[in-house]
Design an enzyme around this catalytic site. Sequence first.
Site, short mmCIF file in Angstrom:
data_model
loop_
_atom_site.label_atom_id
_atom_site.label_comp_id
_atom_site.label_asym_id
_atom_site.label_seq_id
_atom_site.Cartn_x
_atom_site.Cartn_y
_atom_site.Cartn_z
N LYS A 53 1.04 -1.29 -0.15
CA LYS A 53 0.05 -0.07 -0.12
C LYS A 53 0.81 1.19 -0.08
O LYS A 53 0.71 2.08 -0.92
CB LYS A 53 -0.96 0.01 1.31
CG LYS A 53 -1.49 1.54 1.62
CD LYS A 53 -2.37 1.06 2.71
CE LYS A 53 -1.80 1.47 3.93
NZ LYS A 53 -1.16 2.83 4.25
N ASN A 54 2.05 1.29 0.55
CA ASN A 54 2.54 2.52 1.13
C ASN A 54 3.62 2.84 -0.18
O ASN A 54 4.35 3.78 -0.03
CB ASN A 54 3.43 2.52 2.43
CG ASN A 54 2.13 2.41 3.68
OD1 ASN A 54 1.11 2.79 2.92
ND2 ASN A 54 2.61 2.24 4.86
N ARG A 124 -4.36 10.46 4.86
CA ARG A 124 -3.37 11.32 4.89
C ARG A 124 -2.60 11.44 3.72
O ARG A 124 -1.94 12.40 3.16
CB ARG A 124 -2.71 11.10 6.22
CG ARG A 124 -1.18 11.75 6.29
CD ARG A 124 -0.80 11.56 7.56
NE ARG A 124 0.81 11.86 7.64
CZ ARG A 124 1.14 13.13 7.95
NH1 ARG A 124 0.07 13.93 8.39
NH2 ARG A 124 2.48 13.29 7.91
N CYS A 148 -5.37 12.13 13.02
CA CYS A 148 -5.86 10.84 12.66
C CYS A 148 -6.14 10.26 14.11
O CYS A 148 -6.31 10.74 15.16
CB CYS A 148 -4.66 9.91 12.06
SG CYS A 148 -3.48 9.40 13.25
N ARG A 153 -1.09 14.84 12.86
CA ARG A 153 0.03 14.41 11.87
C ARG A 153 0.41 15.45 11.21
O ARG A 153 -0.24 15.92 10.06
CB ARG A 153 -0.89 13.28 11.21
CG ARG A 153 -1.33 12.21 11.85
CD ARG A 153 -0.37 10.98 11.96
NE ARG A 153 0.42 10.55 10.96
CZ ARG A 153 -0.18 9.54 10.40
NH1 ARG A 153 -1.23 8.90 10.59
NH2 ARG A 153 0.64 8.92 9.34
N ASP A 336 4.67 0.37 12.06
CA ASP A 336 3.34 -0.20 11.73
C ASP A 336 3.13 -1.66 12.07
O ASP A 336 2.22 -2.11 11.80
CB ASP A 336 3.31 -0.04 9.99
CG ASP A 336 3.21 1.34 9.62
OD1 ASP A 336 3.33 1.62 8.56
OD2 ASP A 336 2.90 2.17 10.45
N ILE A 358 8.39 6.64 16.85
CA ILE A 358 7.93 7.52 15.92
C ILE A 358 6.52 8.24 16.10
O ILE A 358 6.61 9.50 15.88
CB ILE A 358 7.67 6.49 14.75
CG1 ILE A 358 8.77 5.70 14.47
CG2 ILE A 358 7.24 7.31 13.46
CD1 ILE A 358 10.09 6.32 13.90
N ARG A 428 -8.92 -0.63 4.64
CA ARG A 428 -7.87 0.30 3.98
C ARG A 428 -6.52 -0.38 3.62
O ARG A 428 -5.96 0.33 3.03
CB ARG A 428 -7.51 1.45 5.02
CG ARG A 428 -8.81 2.14 5.54
CD ARG A 428 -8.37 3.46 6.08
NE ARG A 428 -7.55 4.23 5.62
CZ ARG A 428 -6.87 5.40 6.07
NH1 ARG A 428 -7.53 6.03 7.25
NH2 ARG A 428 -5.96 6.08 5.51
C1 EPZ Z 1 4.13 6.97 6.52
O1 EPZ Z 1 3.24 7.95 7.17
C2 EPZ Z 1 3.38 5.51 6.31
N1 EPZ Z 1 2.07 6.01 5.49
C3 EPZ Z 1 2.75 5.25 7.88
O2 EPZ Z 1 1.89 4.00 7.77
C4 EPZ Z 1 3.79 5.06 8.85
O3 EPZ Z 1 3.22 4.68 9.93
C5 EPZ Z 1 4.70 6.33 8.81
O4 EPZ Z 1 5.05 6.57 7.47
C6 EPZ Z 1 5.95 5.97 9.61
O5 EPZ Z 1 6.84 4.78 9.28
C7 EPZ Z 1 2.14 5.67 4.28
O6 EPZ Z 1 3.43 5.55 3.90
C8 EPZ Z 1 1.04 6.13 3.50
P1 EPZ Z 1 6.24 10.06 8.70
P2 EPZ Z 1 3.84 9.32 7.06
O7 EPZ Z 1 6.08 11.44 7.74
O8 EPZ Z 1 4.65 9.79 5.84
C9 EPZ Z 1 6.36 13.25 12.02
C10 EPZ Z 1 0.15 2.47 7.75
O9 EPZ Z 1 -0.12 2.06 8.63
N2 EPZ Z 1 6.08 14.40 10.87
O10 EPZ Z 1 7.24 9.36 8.40
O11 EPZ Z 1 2.76 10.31 7.63
C11 EPZ Z 1 5.20 12.47 12.25
O12 EPZ Z 1 4.31 12.99 13.25
C12 EPZ Z 1 0.54 4.04 8.05
O13 EPZ Z 1 0.18 2.13 6.71
C13 EPZ Z 1 6.32 15.70 11.55
O14 EPZ Z 1 6.60 16.14 12.34
O15 EPZ Z 1 4.92 9.39 8.32
C14 EPZ Z 1 5.96 11.20 12.89
O16 EPZ Z 1 6.09 11.44 14.09
C15 EPZ Z 1 -0.04 4.43 9.22
N3 EPZ Z 1 6.15 16.57 10.29
C16 EPZ Z 1 7.31 11.25 12.10
O17 EPZ Z 1 7.44 12.46 11.80
C17 EPZ Z 1 6.00 16.14 9.07
O18 EPZ Z 1 5.77 17.15 8.09
C18 EPZ Z 1 7.09 10.25 11.02
O19 EPZ Z 1 6.01 10.54 10.20
C19 EPZ Z 1 5.86 14.77 8.65
C20 EPZ Z 1 6.07 13.91 9.73
#
Ligand code: EPZ
Length: 449
Positions: A53-54, A124, A148, A153, A336, A358, A428
């Site tokens: 998916k990702n 998201r 979320c 997020r 995840d 994370i 999803r």
């Molecule tokens: C991706 O989300 C995945 N989703 C998530 O999987 C996964 O949990 C996450 O990466 C972490 O591995 C998809 O790929 C569609 P991040 P993403 O930006 O990109 C902070 C699932 O179950 N952050 O790597 O949104 C954030 O709050 C989903 O398939 C900021 O502070 O995650 C988090 O603490 C759930 N500012 C950390 O970084 C930003 O602008 C990592 O988030 C962006 C993120």
Amino acid sequence: MSVDAKQTGIRKKGSKAQPAPKAEDTSEAVSMDEVWIEGGRKLRGSVPVSGSKNATLPILAATLLAPGIYRFTNVPNLKDVSTMLELLSLFGVRSKRDDDHGLFVDSTNARNAEAPYELVKTMRASVYVLGPLLARFGEARVSLPGGCAWGPRPVDLHIKGMQKLGAEVEIEHGYIVARCDKLRGSHISFEISSVGATGNILMAAAVAEGETVIENAACEPEIEALAQFLVSTGVGIDGVGTPRLTIHGARHLHPADAAMIPDRIEAGTFLAAAVITGGDVEATNVEPDHLGAVFGKLEEAGAEVYVGERSVRVRAPDRPQALRVATAPYPGFPTDMQAQFMALLSVAGGTSVITDTIYQDRFTHVAELQRLGADIRVEGNTATVHGVPSLSGAPVMATDLRASAALILAGLVAQKETRVSRIYHLDRGYERIEEKLQGLGAAIRRVRV
Ligand code: EPZ
């Protein structure tokens, strides 16, 4: 006044549940479906893993970059993929699935439009269109995703990255409004590793003038797959798969085909299901290299892990052993898989400690696991899990995608019946999970209440 199951969500004793149609039916029908599980079966056999998916979501967004026709294979049949295709259709991108995980996407006549709150709030990952819209049309209006199930997020890293590439970005009435006549290469260093921000900036930098360097880039396999896809459309990228990416912006990109990588989290979920039930399961169509940290923790829990070319077999111990685990950016233990491991460790011998570095508050599954008898204490971003000899089945409620998987895993081992509601969360990110688990011997079915 009689209150039927639809209103309470709880069936009257003895009333017969109807078998529910397949998940791809109307979303209204799906939202009322539940998964019922009779615990106690050891899972045995082989299960095929679907495409990631990702990896699929950003690659679909990237079709906005170069007009033309793209052919993708190993595309999972998931609600989130349908949502991304629905979002892209607002920009004039047409798509057509075939009946074996193939997908044609035609972005020839793509035009600019707005990514609306009504859609973005449901997924998201919609924010992935920000970079491609800016790159192709010079402007983008994308709703902020909002929070979320487990908290805020933010997308500040996405916005800062676009500004570094020369975009003017304002937040207007809940929308990201970005404008830039010509994106220019820049040196971007992320203070934290972000999968989404890395993907978005990669796609914007693909057509930026000159060179862009991203430091502390996410190394998740899904981002590596996106980078490789962009290279196949004509973008020059050095350091693919490493925390330092150098992108040489291209004047012209062209469409390309791609096979989606396997979903490492779906694979890990099935392996955890094998261990929690004391079973013996082989996951096929997997990329074992993407699961190193998960294999390590499964072995620490006492499982035997046999790695093949494109498969992995896990033989469970009689009872999982307690362990300590902390999530981390790839190649660390994936956040995840945190909820699924919490379910597994809730029946382990001894006390386990789970820390999510994370997300500080990704624990909405704890209260539901406690309903099944799990003994879990949460303090900040750390959960202490005292393993119990057995869980007892009960009605529980899914709160987000991976939490719903955790509840399914717990239900597989809980005594008697567990009924998981709000399983639209599950659909999803897991393709036909109840059918795949039935194939491994689980007493699990989807019902409409
Ligand atoms: C991706 O989300 C995945 N989703 C998530 O999987 C996964 O949990 C996450 O990466 C972490 O591995 C998809 O790929 C569609 P991040 P993403 O930006 O990109 C902070 C699932 O179950 N952050 O790597 O949104 C954030 O709050 C989903 O398939 C900021 O502070 O995650 C988090 O603490 C759930 N500012 C950390 O970084 C930003 O602008 C990592 O988030 C962006 C993120």
